[in-house]
Scaffold this motif. Structure first.
Motif, PDB file in Angstrom:
ATOM      1  N   ARG A 172       0.844  -1.200   0.000  1.00 20.47           N
ATOM      2  CA  ARG A 172       0.000   0.000   0.000  1.00 20.47           C
ATOM      3  C   ARG A 172       0.877   1.247   0.000  1.00 20.47           C
ATOM      4  N   SER A 174       0.428   5.479   1.029  1.00 16.54           N
ATOM      5  CA  SER A 174      -0.467   6.444   1.675  1.00 16.54           C
ATOM      6  C   SER A 174      -0.526   7.779   0.954  1.00 16.54           C
ATOM      7  N   VAL A 288       3.460   3.080   6.134  1.00 15.06           N
ATOM      8  CA  VAL A 288       2.261   2.290   5.910  1.00 15.06           C
ATOM      9  C   VAL A 288       2.500   0.921   6.536  1.00 15.06           C
ATOM     10  N   ARG A 289       1.641   0.566   7.472  1.00 12.40           N
ATOM     11  CA  ARG A 289       1.814  -0.691   8.193  1.00 12.40           C
ATOM     12  C   ARG A 289       0.576  -1.567   8.030  1.00 12.40           C
ATOM     13  N   VAL A 308      -1.555   4.104   8.576  1.00 14.52           N
ATOM     14  CA  VAL A 308      -1.298   4.930   7.393  1.00 14.52           C
ATOM     15  C   VAL A 308      -1.000   6.358   7.836  1.00 14.52           C
ATOM     16  N   TYR A 355     -10.055   1.691   4.378  1.00 10.63           N
ATOM     17  CA  TYR A 355      -9.123   2.043   3.303  1.00 10.63           C
ATOM     18  C   TYR A 355      -9.859   2.254   1.982  1.00 10.63           C
ATOM     19  N   ARG A 360      -7.760   5.233   0.628  1.00 11.30           N
ATOM     20  CA  ARG A 360      -7.119   5.248  -0.690  1.00 11.30           C
ATOM     21  C   ARG A 360      -7.390   6.544  -1.433  1.00 11.30           C
ATOM     22  N   ALA A 363      -5.049   9.117  -0.132  1.00 15.34           N
ATOM     23  CA  ALA A 363      -3.708   8.875  -0.660  1.00 15.34           C
ATOM     24  C   ALA A 363      -3.558   9.451  -2.061  1.00 15.34           C
TER      25      ALA A 363
END
Length: 431
Positions: A172, A174, A288-289, A308, A355, A360, A363
């Motif tokens: 992913r 962010s 981002v984890r 994020v 997300y 998203r 982001a």
């Protein structure tokens, strides 16, 4: 009311953790929260990066009964955006944050409240409502004990040892990039006309001037952002005392954004509303984890900045935190009725819902703003800028995307969709 009234422990007392705590408490859960600061310590702490609650975020706070400063916080409905190229004239336009169907329904204004005021008030209110608040620094040893005591542990602390429990997620992005920030909360900033959110963007960096509520009353937050090596990069100022730090900020602005400099050139350390602690230097490293971490095989759920990092350049920090908390609260309530444990599958699903619904899109917005001066925007963006300057309706829709980033995908990022929308607006305008 969940049938088994699960016990939920929240670690962290920021926007996301406190909002989640209030929502779960209102839904009938037994909520406990751990924070390493009392409300008084929060109030007396240094300032942090200024955030604002755009209309949709503000509406969630109102619905949760958390708009405790409705009568005090300065409202702003518009964003004035100045795009200042290296040579030639600046491009300027203004648009409404609430220029959408939902914005018209919920009210189109935004507010910005000092985090120290907001978090301290929310923390005290949470305890008044019946949550147990533990003032302590949670260690790994503590968490190994807590994950077996509680039905669900939510980690809302993005930095340090606890944040590092959550593995890096390479799949992913962010939209965040490294930023260097200097921010001053000032009285006496020069304004022309009504105070709205003023944003200046240039190849050297960005500056936000935000109407702002502090414990001392109304003020202006001046936030200067740059990528490392940019013209507004203040990294060499780390560790400076407040006076030299403010002077250094003014020096960079005088060189690279002189019109912003003129608005604060007459101000000094005595104009910091809360004294020396109201000017700060920070450096942001995006991360981002994965949303689930395990301790002794027991899963914990991470949220918001734990998972994020929000890029301050996009102004989505409180939006992401609040929407994540709201979506998690809804998911937790739904799952509680199933009688099933809060396992890793549930946690992954809750984060994925956030997300896809919000993360998203934020982001993509952050990446768009970051790339504006870097020559990597699609070719049709030139036509978009021309339309923004010509048609107020397009300007409104551009700005309202900060409230609803998902809208950009509906019209801005696809060349044909953008062309069709601009043609529709032009036809309505008779041009």
């Amino acid at each position: 009311m969940p049938p088994l009234s699960p016990r939920v422990l929240i670690v962290g007392a920021g926007q996301s953790g406190l909002f989640l705590g209030h929502r779960l408490l209102d839904l009938g859960f037994r909520v406990e929260l751990i924070t390493n600061q009392t409300s008084l310590e929060i109030r007396e702490s240094p300032a942090s990066v200024t955030q604002f609650a755009a209309p949709s975020t503000r509406a969630l706070e109102e619905q949760a009964g958390l708009d405790l400063w409705r009568e005090q916080a300065p409202r702003f409905e518009r964003v004035h955006l100045s795009m200042i190229p290296p040579q030639g004239d600046a491009f300027r336009f203004s648009g409404r944050l609430g220029a959408s169907a939902i914005g018209e329904r919920i009210g189109g204004h935004a507010v910005s409240v000092d985090r120290r005021v907001k978090m301290a008030d929310w923390l005290e209110y949470l305890e008044d409502k019946g949550a147990k608040v533990h003032i302590q620094t949670a260690t790994l040893a503590d968490l190994k004990y807590y994950v077996r005591m509680y039905d669900l542990v939510v980690v809302a602390v993005g930095a340090g040892q606890l944040g590092d429990l959550f593995q890096i997620d390479q799949s992913r992005f962010s939209g965040a990039h490294e930023r260097v920030m200097v921010q001053a909360i000032l009285d006496g900033v020069a304004w022309e006309g009504e105070r709205q959110l003023d944003v200046y963007t240039s190849p050297h960096g960005e500056v936000f001037l935000t109407p702002f509520l502090t414990s001392q009353g109304e003020a202006t937050s001046v936030t200067m952002l740059s990528t490392p090596g940019g013209g507004l990069d203040a990294e060499g100022m780390a560790g400076r005392h407040p006076g030299p730090l403010l002077a250094g900020m003014q020096t960079l602005l005088r060189e690279h954004l002189p019109e912003v400099y003129e608005r604060i050139a007459h101000l000094g350390i005595d104009d910091l509303v809360g004294g020396p602690k109201d000017i700060t230097y920070s450096k942001f490293t995006p991360m981002v984890r994965k949303p689930v971490a395990f301790l002794d095989g027991v899963p914990m759920l991470g949220m918001a900045d734990v998972v994020v990092t929000s890029d301050p350049i996009a102004g989505q920090g409180w939006a992401n935190s609040t929407f994540c908390a709201q979506i998690y609260a809804d998911a937790i309530a739904e799952h509680a009725h199933s009688g099933q444990p809060f396992d890793a599958e549930f946690m992954e699903s809750a984060f994925e819902r956030f997300y896809q619904e919000r993360g998203r899109h934020s982001a993509v917005l952050a990446e768009m703003v970051h790339n504006f001066w870097r020559g990597t925007l699609p070719p049709h963006f030139g036509a978009l800028v021309e339309a923004v300057l010509r048609y107020p309706e397009v300007a409104d829709r551009w700005i309202s995307g900060f409230n609803d980033p998902a809208d950009y995908e509906r019209w801005m990022f696809d060349p044909q969709a953008a062309q069709d929308y601009i043609a529709e607006v032009a036809a309505r305008a008779g041009s």
